[in-house]
Design a protein around this motif. Structure first.
Motif, mmCIF file in Angstrom:
data_model
loop_
_atom_site.group_PDB
_atom_site.id
_atom_site.type_symbol
_atom_site.label_atom_id
_atom_site.label_comp_id
_atom_site.label_asym_id
_atom_site.label_seq_id
_atom_site.Cartn_x
_atom_site.Cartn_y
_atom_site.Cartn_z
ATOM 1 N N GLN A 186 1.209 21.754 32.977
ATOM 2 C CA GLN A 186 1.920 23.025 33.112
ATOM 3 C C GLN A 186 3.402 22.699 32.929
ATOM 4 O O GLN A 186 4.028 22.091 33.800
ATOM 5 C CB GLN A 186 1.669 23.668 34.480
ATOM 6 C CG GLN A 186 2.368 25.028 34.647
ATOM 7 C CD GLN A 186 2.167 25.610 36.044
ATOM 8 O OE1 GLN A 186 1.546 24.994 36.906
ATOM 9 N NE2 GLN A 186 2.710 26.796 36.279
ATOM 10 N N ARG A 187 3.959 23.101 31.793
ATOM 11 C CA ARG A 187 5.361 22.784 31.507
ATOM 12 C C ARG A 187 6.234 23.831 32.191
ATOM 13 O O ARG A 187 6.310 24.983 31.776
ATOM 14 C CB ARG A 187 5.608 22.739 30.003
ATOM 15 C CG ARG A 187 6.937 22.093 29.631
ATOM 16 C CD ARG A 187 6.982 21.752 28.162
ATOM 17 N NE ARG A 187 6.000 20.751 27.790
ATOM 18 C CZ ARG A 187 6.188 19.443 27.911
ATOM 19 N NH1 ARG A 187 7.317 18.977 28.439
ATOM 20 N NH2 ARG A 187 5.249 18.594 27.535
ATOM 21 N N LEU A 188 6.924 23.405 33.239
ATOM 22 C CA LEU A 188 7.712 24.319 34.053
ATOM 23 C C LEU A 188 9.139 24.452 33.561
ATOM 24 O O LEU A 188 9.810 25.446 33.824
ATOM 25 C CB LEU A 188 7.709 23.838 35.503
ATOM 26 C CG LEU A 188 6.331 23.804 36.164
ATOM 27 C CD1 LEU A 188 6.397 23.047 37.487
ATOM 28 C CD2 LEU A 188 5.808 25.213 36.388
ATOM 29 N N ALA A 189 9.647 23.442 32.874
ATOM 30 C CA ALA A 189 10.999 23.439 32.303
ATOM 31 C C ALA A 189 11.024 22.362 31.234
ATOM 32 O O ALA A 189 10.074 21.586 31.085
ATOM 33 C CB ALA A 189 12.046 23.168 33.388
ATOM 34 N N GLY A 190 12.119 22.299 30.488
ATOM 35 C CA GLY A 190 12.210 21.301 29.446
ATOM 36 C C GLY A 190 12.134 19.881 29.948
ATOM 37 O O GLY A 190 11.751 18.971 29.215
ATOM 38 N N SER A 191 12.467 19.688 31.233
ATOM 39 C CA SER A 191 12.471 18.343 31.802
ATOM 40 C C SER A 191 11.502 18.183 32.969
ATOM 41 O O SER A 191 11.516 17.152 33.633
ATOM 42 C CB SER A 191 13.881 17.984 32.281
ATOM 43 O OG SER A 191 14.316 18.909 33.273
ATOM 44 N N VAL A 192 10.653 19.183 33.222
ATOM 45 C CA VAL A 192 9.749 19.142 34.378
ATOM 46 C C VAL A 192 8.348 19.582 33.957
ATOM 47 O O VAL A 192 8.181 20.654 33.364
ATOM 48 C CB VAL A 192 10.240 20.044 35.528
ATOM 49 C CG1 VAL A 192 9.312 19.916 36.740
ATOM 50 C CG2 VAL A 192 11.671 19.699 35.924
ATOM 51 N N ASN A 260 16.217 18.795 42.417
ATOM 52 C CA ASN A 260 17.520 19.075 41.815
ATOM 53 C C ASN A 260 17.360 18.865 40.319
ATOM 54 O O ASN A 260 17.405 17.742 39.830
ATOM 55 C CB ASN A 260 18.579 18.141 42.405
ATOM 56 C CG ASN A 260 19.961 18.426 41.859
ATOM 57 O OD1 ASN A 260 20.207 19.480 41.282
ATOM 58 N ND2 ASN A 260 20.869 17.482 42.036
ATOM 59 N N VAL A 261 17.135 19.945 39.596
ATOM 60 C CA VAL A 261 16.759 19.844 38.182
ATOM 61 C C VAL A 261 17.995 19.553 37.346
ATOM 62 O O VAL A 261 18.988 20.283 37.430
ATOM 63 C CB VAL A 261 16.088 21.140 37.703
ATOM 64 C CG1 VAL A 261 15.604 21.001 36.270
ATOM 65 C CG2 VAL A 261 14.923 21.493 38.621
ATOM 66 N N PRO A 262 17.971 18.494 36.515
ATOM 67 C CA PRO A 262 19.140 18.196 35.682
ATOM 68 C C PRO A 262 19.336 19.250 34.609
ATOM 69 O O PRO A 262 18.372 19.778 34.045
ATOM 70 C CB PRO A 262 18.797 16.834 35.053
ATOM 71 C CG PRO A 262 17.303 16.783 35.060
ATOM 72 C CD PRO A 262 16.877 17.527 36.304
ATOM 73 N N ALA A 263 20.584 19.580 34.337
ATOM 74 C CA ALA A 263 20.889 20.520 33.263
ATOM 75 C C ALA A 263 20.520 19.891 31.936
ATOM 76 O O ALA A 263 20.759 18.710 31.696
ATOM 77 C CB ALA A 263 22.370 20.884 33.280
ATOM 78 N N ALA A 264 19.930 20.688 31.059
ATOM 79 C CA ALA A 264 19.469 20.154 29.779
ATOM 80 C C ALA A 264 20.622 19.801 28.857
ATOM 81 O O ALA A 264 20.576 18.840 28.114
ATOM 82 C CB ALA A 264 18.553 21.174 29.098
ATOM 83 N N SER A 265 21.691 20.590 28.905
ATOM 84 C CA SER A 265 22.774 20.346 27.966
ATOM 85 C C SER A 265 24.129 20.249 28.630
ATOM 86 O O SER A 265 25.075 19.740 28.036
ATOM 87 C CB SER A 265 22.816 21.462 26.913
ATOM 88 O OG SER A 265 22.951 22.731 27.535
#
Length: 386
Positions: A186-192, A260-265
């Motif tokens: 389950q892809r919750l975000a680009g990095s998670v 704490n999700v890292p910002a993608a850009s």
């Protein structure tokens, strides 16, 4: 105490918050029939002992409780396990289980296990039910874990994984750029990514050699690629017994909510105070000397502030890990010499005595990088193992 969580969460302008990830993860379970709402609940905190490179560290004194976001009806069965005095980092697990942490140059791992836990003597860790939270540092020997796992899940990690594979340190066949066939993602975000590996199958939940037990392993992988040369991973693995799928989902939900999700850009946030590197005039040797002198004082906050921001949140360069390790020494670290090398590299020599009595006459090369926010230590390569 229980507080109802908001049913509607506004879309995030950049990266989603941990709470938004938890809501998205639980929404899929709700669609499958589990209609319990998510609630903010107070759960007890359990301090965990830590095996570190210096010595064994006893369980920290912690707050009595922390607030977590979990499905209604699940908080009473859970506790929050941590090696951090402020309980900032940790993982939920069944109340009756116990815990211990391990910390090394590659990162750290926290295990929560039942009384009858079974060691996996082939692959390490535990073969049966357990909960684990792992941090893998891509700037150290943890790069192999980062490359093998992130390369399967995140397209942005492929270049790093290919570079690690090209080192030729292990089997090139271990680096595959597609998910495990049996895993459900389950892809919750680009990095998670949240995942589930079925019992009896190889996958993210059981990547090593078989045979594989009957329990489903579920969890989360978060990739932090803000540092292209030294990315990191945070991994959750939850493996429960039969009939405990809902409790496993509650543990995963609580873990996601605290991420704490890292910002993608976006670039790493600038420090509130003037950067420590800037205050020292940006001189690499001065920055490295100040870093090692802070280690000698077991001053984790000052030492961590001299490291690039993306490596401070967890792992060996976090303020808590630095303070805990160096405060445990029988003889504090003493700087022997600081010598500039070519370009941005600085050699540091130092000496300390562990709690066990063993003496470390250490040497390392620190690489210093200049950024818009200041000048910081980007990585440290030990030369003799301590």
């Amino acid at each position: 105490m229980l507080v109802a969580a908001c049913a509607s969460i506004p879309a995030s302008a950049q990266s989603p918050t941990g709470g938004e990830l938890a809501q998205a993860y639980w929404a899929e379970r709700s669609a499958a029939g589990d209609r319990a709402p998510l609630l903010n609940a107070e759960v007890p905190v359990v301090g965990c002992p830590l095996e570190s490179m210096a010595d064994d560290v006893p369980p920290p004194k912690t707050p009595a409780t922390v607030r977590v976001l979990v499905p209604q009806g699940s908080a009473g069965a859970l506790a929050f396990f941590t090696t951090s005095p402020d309980a900032r980092l940790g993982v939920l697990g069944p109340k009756a289980w116990s815990c211990h942490g391990q910390s090394g140059s590659d990162g750290d791992v926290l295990y929560v296990v039942p009384p009858d836990a079974v060691l996996d003597r082939v692959n390490g860790g535990y073969a049966g039910p357990m909960v684990s939270r792992r941090f893998a540092d891509g700037g150290t020997s943890g790069r192999f874990e980062v490359a093998r796992v992130a390369g399967r899940l995140f397209p942005q990690a492929r270049r790093f994984a290919e570079r690690v594979r090209a080192e030729g340190m292990d089997d090139a066949g271990d680096y595959v750029f597609s998910p495990w066939p049996r895993d459900r993602l389950q892809r919750l975000a680009g990095s998670v990514v949240a995942y589930s590996t079925p019992g009896g199958a190889q996958g993210l939940g059981r990547p090593g050699k078989g045979p594989y037990g009957p329990e489903t392993t579920s969890g989360v992988v978060m990739f932090d690629g803000r540092s292209a040369d030294e990315p990191s991973l945070v991994e959750l693995a939850v493996r429960m017994g039969d009939g405990d799928d809902r409790l496993a989902a509650a543990i995963t939900t609580g873990f996601l909510a605290r991420l704490n999700v890292p910002a993608a850009s976006a670039p790493p946030p600038a420090p509130a105070a003037p950067p420590a590197g800037a205050a020292l005039g940006g001189e690499p040797a001065a920055i490295v000397r100040s870093f090692y002198e802070a280690l000698g004082r077991a001053d984790g906050r000052s030492a961590s502030g001299l490291v690039v921001p993306e490596r401070r949140a967890s792992g060996p360069y976090s303020p808590e890990a630095i303070s805990r390790f160096y405060a445990s020494l029988a003889e504090p670290l003493r700087v022997v010499s600081i010598r500039p090398l070519d370009g941005s590299e600085v050699e540091a020599r130092y000496r300390y005595r562990k709690g066990s009595g063993a003496v470390c006459d250490g040497a390392a090369v620190a690489t210093v990088s200049r950024t818009a926010g200041g000048t910081f230590i980007a990585r440290i390569k030990p030369l003799n193992g301590c």
